[in-house]
Design an enzyme around this catalytic site. Sequence first.
Site, PDB file in Angstrom:
ATOM      1  N   HIS A  43      22.887  86.668  22.479  1.00 14.05           N
ATOM      2  CA  HIS A  43      22.880  85.539  21.545  1.00 14.05           C
ATOM      3  C   HIS A  43      23.787  84.449  22.107  1.00 14.05           C
ATOM      4  O   HIS A  43      24.946  84.330  21.727  1.00 14.05           O
ATOM      5  CB  HIS A  43      23.374  85.993  20.168  1.00 14.05           C
ATOM      6  N   GLU A  70      18.492  85.677  21.095  1.00 17.90           N
ATOM      7  CA  GLU A  70      18.670  85.145  19.750  1.00 17.90           C
ATOM      8  C   GLU A  70      19.378  83.802  19.822  1.00 17.90           C
ATOM      9  O   GLU A  70      20.175  83.557  20.727  1.00 17.90           O
ATOM     10  CB  GLU A  70      19.546  86.083  18.910  1.00 17.90           C
ATOM     11  N   HIS A 190      22.391  93.307  12.082  1.00 16.89           N
ATOM     12  CA  HIS A 190      23.677  92.787  11.628  1.00 16.89           C
ATOM     13  C   HIS A 190      24.422  93.839  10.817  1.00 16.89           C
ATOM     14  O   HIS A 190      24.021  94.205   9.721  1.00 16.89           O
ATOM     15  CB  HIS A 190      23.568  91.492  10.825  1.00 16.89           C
TER      16      HIS A 190
END
Length: 237
Positions: A43, A70, A190
Amino acid sequence: MTKLSVNINKVATLRNARGGNNPDVISVARHAEMFGAEGITVHPRPDERHIKYEDVRQLKPIITTEFNIEGNPIDSFISLVLEVKPTQVTLVPDGHDQLTSNHGWDTIANADFLTSICKEFKSAGIRTSIFVDPDPRMVNGAKQCGADRVELYTEPYASGYAANRVEAIAPFIAAAEEARRIGLGLNAGHDLSLQNLHFYSQQIPWTDEVSIGHAIISDALYMGLRNTIQQYLQALK
């Protein structure tokens, strides 16, 4: 069976704290795959406080499983993804100074924007996933935007797990059932951990992929990367 994608952002955070190249994120990605990881997630953020854009470029040719990038689809991120052409891109509504992801897209309010982004990535042959809260309306909206998958933001499940795991999982089951009903692929991520992953997987076994970083890297400090990845894979069974 649900695939495990290992997010290696925290490895880059540790490297960046001292400069140099120790630990080496390329080596960690190789070893994660060797130890059973079925994907690698990164990410990159504009300030490059962990994964750098150049890391992404260097990772692409060495990854033999699936590569998931991401991020918030700002111009520089879009250009990077189109250059690297990962297996999957996950669109996340992060602010430029955001510590970590803390909500999903409103796929209805942002439908025009997300539709155009999905079209651009899919035309390049990149599977496109949209990060959403566990709301069937947002899942349906992602389908209307042309996404291939959604990734459910699982922090509310993780934070509510200890108090009442059945209550915590309920909105995720509803969102996941909507994704299955409309033919949308399903990811999750997450704050998933060894404490809560098995129950999540039991309740929503049609999840295509979970992306886990912080918990895996933290557990690896105590148990080693090989043992940690094997335990997460076991939790998904």
